[in-house]
Design an enzyme around this catalytic site. Structure first.
Site, PDB file in Angstrom:
ATOM      1  N   PHE A  11       0.845  -1.074  -0.052  1.00  0.00           N
ATOM      2  CA  PHE A  11       0.074   0.043  -0.074  1.00  0.00           C
ATOM      3  C   PHE A  11       0.719   1.295  -0.012  1.00  0.00           C
ATOM      4  CE2 PHE A  11      -2.796   3.369   1.742  1.00  0.00           C
ATOM      5  CZ  PHE A  11      -3.879   3.258   0.749  1.00  0.00           C
ATOM      6  N   LYS A 102      -5.376  -0.336   8.639  1.00  0.00           N
ATOM      7  CA  LYS A 102      -6.771  -1.005   8.743  1.00  0.00           C
ATOM      8  C   LYS A 102      -6.890  -2.064   9.952  1.00  0.00           C
ATOM      9  CE  LYS A 102      -8.369   0.355   4.152  1.00  0.00           C
ATOM     10  NZ  LYS A 102      -8.592  -0.413   2.939  1.00  0.00           N
ATOM     11  N   ALA A 134      -3.975  -2.079  -3.547  1.00  0.00           N
ATOM     12  CA  ALA A 134      -2.619  -1.514  -3.803  1.00  0.00           C
ATOM     13  C   ALA A 134      -2.311  -1.283  -5.248  1.00  0.00           C
ATOM     14  CB  ALA A 134      -1.436  -2.039  -3.185  1.00  0.00           C
ATOM     15  N   LYS A 185     -14.134  -4.424   8.409  1.00  0.00           N
ATOM     16  CA  LYS A 185     -14.751  -5.043   6.973  1.00  0.00           C
ATOM     17  C   LYS A 185     -13.907  -6.181   7.014  1.00  0.00           C
ATOM     18  CE  LYS A 185     -10.890  -3.409   4.581  1.00  0.00           C
ATOM     19  NZ  LYS A 185     -10.051  -4.264   4.024  1.00  0.00           N
ATOM     20  N   ASP A 238     -15.674  -0.330   1.484  1.00  0.00           N
ATOM     21  CA  ASP A 238     -14.515  -1.156   1.521  1.00  0.00           C
ATOM     22  C   ASP A 238     -15.203  -2.708   1.955  1.00  0.00           C
ATOM     23  OD1 ASP A 238     -11.900  -1.753   1.511  1.00  0.00           O
ATOM     24  OD2 ASP A 238     -11.362  -0.547   3.313  1.00  0.00           O
ATOM     25  N   THR A 242     -13.968  -5.569  -0.244  1.00  0.00           N
ATOM     26  CA  THR A 242     -13.169  -6.687   0.244  1.00  0.00           C
ATOM     27  C   THR A 242     -13.741  -8.085   0.465  1.00  0.00           C
ATOM     28  OG1 THR A 242     -11.952  -5.113   1.768  1.00  0.00           O
ATOM     29  CG2 THR A 242     -11.335  -7.212   2.302  1.00  0.00           C
ATOM     30  N   SER A 248      -8.188  -9.543  -2.344  1.00  0.00           N
ATOM     31  CA  SER A 248      -8.245  -9.256  -0.809  1.00  0.00           C
ATOM     32  C   SER A 248      -7.270 -10.627  -0.060  1.00  0.00           C
ATOM     33  CB  SER A 248      -9.390  -8.889  -0.314  1.00  0.00           C
ATOM     34  OG  SER A 248      -9.499  -9.160   1.285  1.00  0.00           O
ATOM     35  N   ARG A 249      -6.396  -9.902   0.751  1.00  0.00           N
ATOM     36  CA  ARG A 249      -5.654 -10.887   1.499  1.00  0.00           C
ATOM     37  C   ARG A 249      -6.809 -11.739   2.544  1.00  0.00           C
ATOM     38  NH1 ARG A 249      -1.176  -6.629   2.298  1.00  0.00           N
ATOM     39  NH2 ARG A 249      -3.012  -5.726   2.620  1.00  0.00           N
ATOM     40  N   ASN A 250      -7.441 -10.759   3.136  1.00  0.00           N
ATOM     41  CA  ASN A 250      -8.327 -11.176   4.108  1.00  0.00           C
ATOM     42  C   ASN A 250      -9.315 -12.299   3.678  1.00  0.00           C
ATOM     43  OD1 ASN A 250      -7.943  -9.614   7.188  1.00  0.00           O
ATOM     44  ND2 ASN A 250      -7.765  -8.305   5.331  1.00  0.00           N
TER      45      ASN A 250
HETATM   46  N1  LIG Z   1      -2.324  -3.779   0.116  1.00  0.00           N
HETATM   47  C1  LIG Z   1      -3.511  -3.087   0.183  1.00  0.00           C
HETATM   48  O1  LIG Z   1      -4.351  -3.198  -1.020  1.00  0.00           O
HETATM   49  C2  LIG Z   1      -4.150  -1.991   1.216  1.00  0.00           C
HETATM   50  C3  LIG Z   1      -3.575  -2.107   2.349  1.00  0.00           C
HETATM   51  N2  LIG Z   1      -4.070  -1.279   3.310  1.00  0.00           N
HETATM   52  C4  LIG Z   1      -3.336  -1.247   4.730  1.00  0.00           C
HETATM   53  O2  LIG Z   1      -2.135  -1.096   4.795  1.00  0.00           O
HETATM   54  C5  LIG Z   1      -1.465  -1.589   5.746  1.00  0.00           C
HETATM   55  C6  LIG Z   1      -0.269  -1.928   5.363  1.00  0.00           C
HETATM   56  O3  LIG Z   1      -0.732  -3.157   4.329  1.00  0.00           O
HETATM   57  P1  LIG Z   1       0.253  -3.404   3.206  1.00  0.00           P
HETATM   58  O4  LIG Z   1       1.302  -2.395   2.593  1.00  0.00           O
HETATM   59  O5  LIG Z   1      -0.447  -4.034   2.034  1.00  0.00           O
HETATM   60  O6  LIG Z   1       1.333  -4.583   3.754  1.00  0.00           O
HETATM   61  P2  LIG Z   1       2.638  -5.068   3.227  1.00  0.00           P
HETATM   62  O7  LIG Z   1       2.730  -6.647   4.167  1.00  0.00           O
HETATM   63  O8  LIG Z   1       2.648  -5.323   1.770  1.00  0.00           O
HETATM   64  O9  LIG Z   1       3.784  -4.218   4.032  1.00  0.00           O
HETATM   65  C7  LIG Z   1       3.754  -3.741   5.286  1.00  0.00           C
HETATM   66  C8  LIG Z   1       5.273  -3.079   5.301  1.00  0.00           C
HETATM   67  O10 LIG Z   1       5.417  -2.594   6.736  1.00  0.00           O
HETATM   68  C9  LIG Z   1       6.747  -2.857   7.190  1.00  0.00           C
HETATM   69  N3  LIG Z   1       6.684  -3.110   8.394  1.00  0.00           N
HETATM   70  C10 LIG Z   1       6.348  -4.041   9.218  1.00  0.00           C
HETATM   71  N4  LIG Z   1       6.533  -4.021  10.375  1.00  0.00           N
HETATM   72  C11 LIG Z   1       7.478  -2.894  10.618  1.00  0.00           C
HETATM   73  C12 LIG Z   1       8.059  -2.153  11.618  1.00  0.00           C
HETATM   74  N5  LIG Z   1       8.002  -2.558  12.920  1.00  0.00           N
HETATM   75  N6  LIG Z   1       8.591  -0.909  11.192  1.00  0.00           N
HETATM   76  C13 LIG Z   1       8.807  -0.756   9.954  1.00  0.00           C
HETATM   77  N7  LIG Z   1       8.006  -1.132   8.865  1.00  0.00           N
HETATM   78  C14 LIG Z   1       7.390  -2.309   9.484  1.00  0.00           C
HETATM   79  C15 LIG Z   1       6.938  -4.221   6.145  1.00  0.00           C
HETATM   80  O11 LIG Z   1       8.259  -4.553   6.164  1.00  0.00           O
HETATM   81  C16 LIG Z   1       6.191  -4.107   4.849  1.00  0.00           C
HETATM   82  O12 LIG Z   1       7.065  -3.491   3.985  1.00  0.00           O
HETATM   83  C17 LIG Z   1      -2.521  -2.345   6.342  1.00  0.00           C
HETATM   84  O13 LIG Z   1      -3.106  -2.041   7.837  1.00  0.00           O
HETATM   85  C18 LIG Z   1      -3.403  -2.735   5.249  1.00  0.00           C
HETATM   86  O14 LIG Z   1      -4.694  -2.858   5.782  1.00  0.00           O
HETATM   87  C19 LIG Z   1      -5.077  -0.205   3.025  1.00  0.00           C
HETATM   88  C20 LIG Z   1      -5.601  -0.272   1.882  1.00  0.00           C
HETATM   89  C21 LIG Z   1      -5.466  -1.124   0.734  1.00  0.00           C
HETATM   90  O1  LIG Z   2      -7.993  -2.913   2.507  1.00  0.00           O
HETATM   91  C1  LIG Z   2      -7.809  -3.386   1.402  1.00  0.00           C
HETATM   92  C2  LIG Z   2      -9.055  -2.951   0.360  1.00  0.00           C
HETATM   93  O2  LIG Z   2      -9.241  -1.712   0.443  1.00  0.00           O
HETATM   94  C3  LIG Z   2      -7.216  -4.663   1.190  1.00  0.00           C
HETATM   95  O3  LIG Z   2      -7.683  -5.711   1.698  1.00  0.00           O
HETATM   96  P1  LIG Z   2      -6.748  -6.870   2.304  1.00  0.00           P
HETATM   97  O4  LIG Z   2      -5.962  -6.227   3.410  1.00  0.00           O
HETATM   98  O5  LIG Z   2      -7.589  -7.745   2.410  1.00  0.00           O
HETATM   99  O6  LIG Z   2      -5.953  -7.095   1.078  1.00  0.00           O
END
Ligand SMILES: NC(=O)C1=CN([C@@H]2O[C@H](COP(=O)(O)OP(=O)(O)OC[C@H]3O[C@@H](n4cnc5c(N)ncnc54)[C@H](O)[C@@H]3O)[C@@H](O)[C@H]2O)C=CC1
Ligand SMILES: O=C(CO)COP(=O)(O)O
Length: 320
Positions: A11, A102, A134, A185, A238, A242, A248-250
């Site tokens: 993200f 989230k 993302a 969600k 959302d 989702t 979606s991973r969830n």
């Molecule tokens: N992937 C998506 O489509 C979406 C994700 N989100 C939200 O964004 C947030 C992050 O998700 P993603 O980026 O998808 O996950 P991801 O697993 O792709 O990335 C998470 C990142 O956080 C880093 N991280 C973990 N612990 C850390 C720490 N202690 N210090 C510094 N960096 C750390 C990891 O190294 C990784 O690069 C979640 O809460 C997710 O729900 C929101 C909207 C969409």
């Molecule tokens: O929050 C998301 C879409 O809005 C991403 O969903 P996941 O974390 O389930 O992949």
């Protein structure tokens, strides 16, 4: 104005790609190895495969570089947010912090805004949330999100700064409702994925989405959110995305549970810890949350998908 994104996951990287269409963006990650790889390849292949990073995006592992921006987005998993903020609070105290997580913190039952308020109280706090994968953002596909900030002026500034050609932001001052929508969600998406994985049918999924939405509203009202926030992008929007997409991973974790398959534990699935946190909240607030209870039991392997559905169907009949 330069913007920093802390967290080079899927993200964070995707939002940075979109923001880079307007001006300079810095992406910070704690791992200098990851940053070197990103600099070398101009890609973040591990987290956002197939996306070439624009020139306006700079990657760094140095907090001094990250802290040059006034607006800092926090795109790390919810259960790590407190640790990240505590570690770098000195550099973040005069910033506008925008959480993108989230989830609900397991130990405290708090959402990202409250965690920011506790750890970096002098900063301004906002939340970016809503239906957006993302990969969709990074590919420039049209996306609408909620920017929630209790300070209306700060919210307006963020709305202007973070809106891009493919990322349209709607403003809200209801941070409690916005963060609960994004967190809850995910729990419902696990339930829906489980039903689909166990071949219970699309009607069952629609029932879970609707009754899951009722649970989301129950928590939101108990926590002082505005009920209409749940009907917006951060809640209903959302939830719809989702609970119906294998992106979606969830939802995919749910599919695995329903099929009796293993799921990669390294994948970020916010709904697991959040289900447990919401279960604890529901007990404390005396809220009826049968779907959340079943999801907690499913992820803890205390119930099979069939047992969970039998339990839900056998509950006393009631008004909608
Ligand atoms: N992937 C998506 O489509 C979406 C994700 N989100 C939200 O964004 C947030 C992050 O998700 P993603 O980026 O998808 O996950 P991801 O697993 O792709 O990335 C998470 C990142 O956080 C880093 N991280 C973990 N612990 C850390 C720490 N202690 N210090 C510094 N960096 C750390 C990891 O190294 C990784 O690069 C979640 O809460 C997710 O729900 C929101 C909207 C969409
Ligand atoms: O929050 C998301 C879409 O809005 C991403 O969903 P996941 O974390 O389930 O992949």
């Amino acid at each position: 104005m330069s913007i920093t994104v802390m967290g080079a996951g899927a993200f964070g990287t995707a939002v940075a790609v979109s923001l880079a269409s307007k001006g300079p963006v810095t992406v910070w990650a704690r791992s200098s190895q990851q940053i070197s790889k990103i600099k070398e390849t101009r890609r973040n292949e591990d987290r956002l495969p197939g996306v070439v990073l624009p020139d306006a995006l700079t990657a760094t592992a140095e907090m001094d570089d990250a802290a040059r921006s006034r607006i800092i987005l926090l795109a790390v998993p919810m259960q790590t947010l407190r640790h990240v903020l505590q570690t770098y609070s000195a550099a973040l105290h005069d910033k506008i912090l925008v959480a993108c997580c989230k989830g609900i913190e397991l130990e405290t039952g708090l959402g990202p805004v409250a965690v920011m308020q506790q750890t970096v109280p002098d900063a301004q706090h906002a939340l970016l949330t809503g239906p957006s994968f993302a990969h969709d953002i990074a590919r420039g596909l049209p996306t609408a999100l909620t920017l929630a900030c209790s300070d209306a002026d700060c919210g307006e500034e963020l709305q202007r700064e973070l809106t891009t050609a493919n990322l349209r932001l709607y403003r809200s001052t209801d941070t409690v409702g916005a963060e609960l929508g994004g967190a809850l969600k995910n729990v419902v998406a696990i339930a829906c994925g489980t039903a689909m994985g166990a071949k219970m049918g699309e009607s069952a999924r629609a029932a879970l989405m609707t009754r899951g939405y009722a649970e989301m509203q129950r928590v939101a009202v108990a926590r002082g959110a505005e009920p209409e926030t749940m009907a917006g992008l951060s809640g209903f929007g959302d939830l719809a995305l989702t609970c119906t997409s294998e992106q979606s991973r969830n939802y995919r974790l749910g599919l695995s549970l329903g099929r009796g398959e293993e799921f990669d534990p390294a994948v970020t699935v916010e709904g697991v810890a959040t289900a447990r946190a919401v279960q604890a909240l529901a007990t404390e607030l005396r809220l009826d949350m049968p779907i959340t209870t079943c999801v907690t039991a499913l992820v803890d392997r205390r119930l099979t998908p069939q047992e969970a559905m039998t339990h839900l169907l056998a509950r006393p009949l009631k008004e909608e």
